[in-house]
Motif scaffolding. Structure first.
Motif, mmCIF file in Angstrom:
data_model
loop_
_atom_site.group_PDB
_atom_site.id
_atom_site.type_symbol
_atom_site.label_atom_id
_atom_site.label_comp_id
_atom_site.label_asym_id
_atom_site.label_seq_id
_atom_site.Cartn_x
_atom_site.Cartn_y
_atom_site.Cartn_z
ATOM 1 N N MET A 1 0.831 -1.206 0.000
ATOM 2 C CA MET A 1 0.000 0.000 0.000
ATOM 3 C C MET A 1 0.867 1.258 0.000
ATOM 4 O O MET A 1 0.574 2.226 -0.686
ATOM 5 C CB MET A 1 -0.925 -0.007 1.221
ATOM 6 C CG MET A 1 -1.927 1.133 1.262
ATOM 7 S SD MET A 1 -3.310 0.880 0.155
ATOM 8 C CE MET A 1 -4.375 2.224 0.641
ATOM 9 N N LYS A 9 -3.941 4.944 -4.302
ATOM 10 C CA LYS A 9 -4.451 4.713 -2.946
ATOM 11 C C LYS A 9 -5.940 5.012 -2.883
ATOM 12 O O LYS A 9 -6.706 4.281 -2.235
ATOM 13 C CB LYS A 9 -3.692 5.582 -1.938
ATOM 14 C CG LYS A 9 -2.289 5.089 -1.637
ATOM 15 C CD LYS A 9 -1.585 5.985 -0.647
ATOM 16 C CE LYS A 9 -0.169 5.468 -0.369
ATOM 17 N NZ LYS A 9 0.566 6.358 0.556
ATOM 18 N N ILE A 10 -6.365 6.084 -3.554
ATOM 19 C CA ILE A 10 -7.801 6.418 -3.611
ATOM 20 C C ILE A 10 -8.562 5.330 -4.357
ATOM 21 O O ILE A 10 -9.636 4.876 -3.915
ATOM 22 C CB ILE A 10 -8.010 7.781 -4.298
ATOM 23 C CG1 ILE A 10 -7.409 8.907 -3.437
ATOM 24 C CG2 ILE A 10 -9.503 8.035 -4.544
ATOM 25 C CD1 ILE A 10 -7.469 10.266 -4.087
ATOM 26 N N TYR A 12 -7.717 2.207 -4.717
ATOM 27 C CA TYR A 12 -7.765 0.984 -3.915
ATOM 28 C C TYR A 12 -8.750 1.109 -2.758
ATOM 29 O O TYR A 12 -9.433 0.132 -2.403
ATOM 30 C CB TYR A 12 -6.374 0.648 -3.368
ATOM 31 C CG TYR A 12 -6.328 -0.701 -2.688
ATOM 32 C CD1 TYR A 12 -6.609 -1.866 -3.403
ATOM 33 C CD2 TYR A 12 -6.032 -0.815 -1.330
ATOM 34 C CE1 TYR A 12 -6.581 -3.109 -2.788
ATOM 35 C CE2 TYR A 12 -6.010 -2.064 -0.705
ATOM 36 C CZ TYR A 12 -6.284 -3.196 -1.444
ATOM 37 O OH TYR A 12 -6.268 -4.427 -0.840
ATOM 38 N N PHE A 13 -8.865 2.283 -2.179
ATOM 39 C CA PHE A 13 -9.847 2.510 -1.118
ATOM 40 C C PHE A 13 -11.267 2.249 -1.635
ATOM 41 O O PHE A 13 -12.076 1.576 -0.980
ATOM 42 C CB PHE A 13 -9.725 3.937 -0.588
ATOM 43 C CG PHE A 13 -10.745 4.294 0.449
ATOM 44 C CD1 PHE A 13 -10.658 3.799 1.744
ATOM 45 C CD2 PHE A 13 -11.822 5.115 0.125
ATOM 46 C CE1 PHE A 13 -11.615 4.119 2.702
ATOM 47 C CE2 PHE A 13 -12.783 5.441 1.080
ATOM 48 C CZ PHE A 13 -12.670 4.938 2.370
ATOM 49 N N ILE A 14 -11.546 2.756 -2.842
ATOM 50 C CA ILE A 14 -12.860 2.519 -3.462
ATOM 51 C C ILE A 14 -13.015 1.026 -3.762
ATOM 52 O O ILE A 14 -14.088 0.444 -3.565
ATOM 53 C CB ILE A 14 -13.012 3.351 -4.745
ATOM 54 C CG1 ILE A 14 -12.945 4.852 -4.420
ATOM 55 C CG2 ILE A 14 -14.333 3.021 -5.446
ATOM 56 C CD1 ILE A 14 -12.886 5.745 -5.635
ATOM 57 N N ASN A 15 -11.939 0.407 -4.222
ATOM 58 C CA ASN A 15 -11.936 -1.018 -4.506
ATOM 59 C C ASN A 15 -12.320 -1.827 -3.266
ATOM 60 O O ASN A 15 -13.119 -2.774 -3.331
ATOM 61 C CB ASN A 15 -10.549 -1.417 -5.014
ATOM 62 C CG ASN A 15 -10.460 -2.859 -5.501
ATOM 63 O OD1 ASN A 15 -9.421 -3.267 -6.016
ATOM 64 N ND2 ASN A 15 -11.502 -3.657 -5.360
ATOM 65 N N VAL A 16 -11.758 -1.478 -2.120
ATOM 66 C CA VAL A 16 -12.055 -2.182 -0.873
ATOM 67 C C VAL A 16 -13.540 -2.084 -0.536
ATOM 68 O O VAL A 16 -14.182 -3.077 -0.159
ATOM 69 C CB VAL A 16 -11.206 -1.618 0.287
ATOM 70 C CG1 VAL A 16 -11.680 -2.177 1.629
ATOM 71 C CG2 VAL A 16 -9.732 -1.942 0.075
ATOM 72 N N ILE A 17 -14.092 -0.890 -0.672
ATOM 73 C CA ILE A 17 -15.519 -0.691 -0.379
ATOM 74 C C ILE A 17 -16.390 -1.547 -1.294
ATOM 75 O O ILE A 17 -17.320 -2.234 -0.850
ATOM 76 C CB ILE A 17 -15.895 0.798 -0.517
ATOM 77 C CG1 ILE A 17 -15.173 1.627 0.558
ATOM 78 C CG2 ILE A 17 -17.409 0.984 -0.413
ATOM 79 C CD1 ILE A 17 -15.358 3.118 0.407
ATOM 80 N N GLN A 67 -2.628 -5.923 -5.238
ATOM 81 C CA GLN A 67 -3.964 -5.476 -4.832
ATOM 82 C C GLN A 67 -5.069 -6.151 -5.650
ATOM 83 O O GLN A 67 -6.240 -6.146 -5.252
ATOM 84 C CB GLN A 67 -4.082 -3.948 -4.978
ATOM 85 C CG GLN A 67 -3.484 -3.146 -3.831
ATOM 86 C CD GLN A 67 -1.960 -3.136 -3.837
ATOM 87 O OE1 GLN A 67 -1.335 -3.480 -4.835
ATOM 88 N NE2 GLN A 67 -1.355 -2.735 -2.722
#
Length: 342
Positions: A1, A9-10, A12-17, A67
């Motif tokens: 990360m 990073k943004i 991937y954050f959306i990806n996690v959600i 990721q």
């Protein structure tokens, strides 16, 4: 990360959600809408969540980033438990002298109110049905239009309501109908009907179910102007009603002494509680013999499969087709079945 750029990073954050939302959606078929009506709304977005996770996985794979494993693992979990949103294998098409064809079609009143701005839609629907020649035809939102001639079928059972313009469900059959009836759903124009048809020495129960409609206008401009809270509450309420209607249907189904085929417009997806309960241990004919998305509804944002044909395990599913004929807001589907005892 820490090796990712700020933009990644943004992303991937959306990806996690999105990935966690998809993972959570896998339990939705086990949550009754009467108890979890707010959560059940997520049913409608499962196809979109799958597509988004595929896109995220491809994005990270192209960049050779680990990721990608987040979406890949969650997609694999979904595939193991629910199968694929898209079937890559060629559709099954087995010729058998004992085959008979069952079609399901929500005809939207044969375009009575000119939703499609073209002439003679009703005759085009009839021409299409007569060309495909199903042995059994299950129709939702049926209207006895003056230009409708389905004399190709020798037998029919219909259940209509309405004062001015009659409408409802119908089952047409080339096989004799020896018994028929309706399962009434209170406080709605929707219902389920059945017809017992005789093919050779076998009596087969055909069900035609039309569950409560979501009443969502798929026009983009209309959706932009729709109050989101009111839309959310309406969908939640509809899913509660669908569960109640499903419970009424299941009580009737439990008493059926025959092998059965269940057709219908469920107004819900294969990731829903009502789909799981109605299907039970029956075969989804799309899963057994279909290909592609198998979409059945003209939803503009992603493929929607909300119309189904289920068959008793005693049947061999020898074919399935989802058509592209655009004469309604639904697309017709048809399966080829053969009884193992034939």
């Amino acid at each position: 990360m820490k090796h990712l750029s700020f933009l990644n990073k943004i992303i991937y954050f959306i990806n996690v959600i999105v990935a966690l939302a998809l993972l959570f959606s896998y339990v939705l078929p086990f949550l009754p809408p009467k108890t979890f009506s707010v959560l059940s709304v997520l049913n409608l977005g499962v196809s979109l969540l799958i597509i988004l996770n595929i896109l995220f996985a491809v994005y990270w794979l192209v960049k050779l980033k680990r990721q990608s494993m987040l979406s890949i693992v969650i997609l694999i979990v979904g595939y193991v438990f629910y199968g694929s949103l898209f079937k890559f294998s060629a559709s099954k098409n087995i010729e058998n002298p004992n085959n008979f064809k069952v079609m399901n079609y929500n005809v939207r009143l044969f375009n009575l109110y000119k939703w499609i701005d073209k002439d003679s839609i009703e005759t085009k629907i009839v021409d299409f049905i007569n060309t495909e020649k199903p042995h059994v035809l299950s129709v939702q939102e049926y209207h006895p239009h003056k230009n409708i001639n389905l004399s190709f079928f020798k037998y029919k059972y219909e259940k209509l309501s309405g004062k001015k313009d009659k409408y409802g469900q119908a089952i047409f059959s080339q096989f004799p109908i020896v018994n028929s009836g309706s399962i009434e759903f209170p406080n709605t124009a929707n219902n389920a009907i059945f017809a017992d048809v005789v093919k050779g020495t076998d009596t087969i129960r055909i069900y035609n179910i039309h569950l409560e409609s979501l009443k969502i206008n798929t026009n983009v401009e209309h959706l932009k102007n729709e109050d989101s809270e009111r839309l959310f509450n309406r969908v939640s309420s509809t899913f509660k009603m669908q569960q109640f209607q499903t419970e009424l249907f299941l009580m009737h189904k439990k008493q059926c002494p025959y092998k059965m085929v269940i057709c219908g417009d469920f107004n819900n997806t294969a990731f829903s509680y009502v789909y799981r309960k109605i299907k039970g241990n029956l075969q989804d004919t799309y899963d057994e013999a279909g290909t592609g998305f198998g979409r059945t509804h003209d939803f503009k944002f992603f493929p929607m499969r909300i119309d189904f044909i289920f068959a008793d395990e005693a049947f061999n599913v020898n074919g399935f087709k989802a058509y592209n004929e655009h004469f309604s807001d639904h697309f017709p589907i048809m399966t080829k079945l053969a009884l193992e005892t034939d």
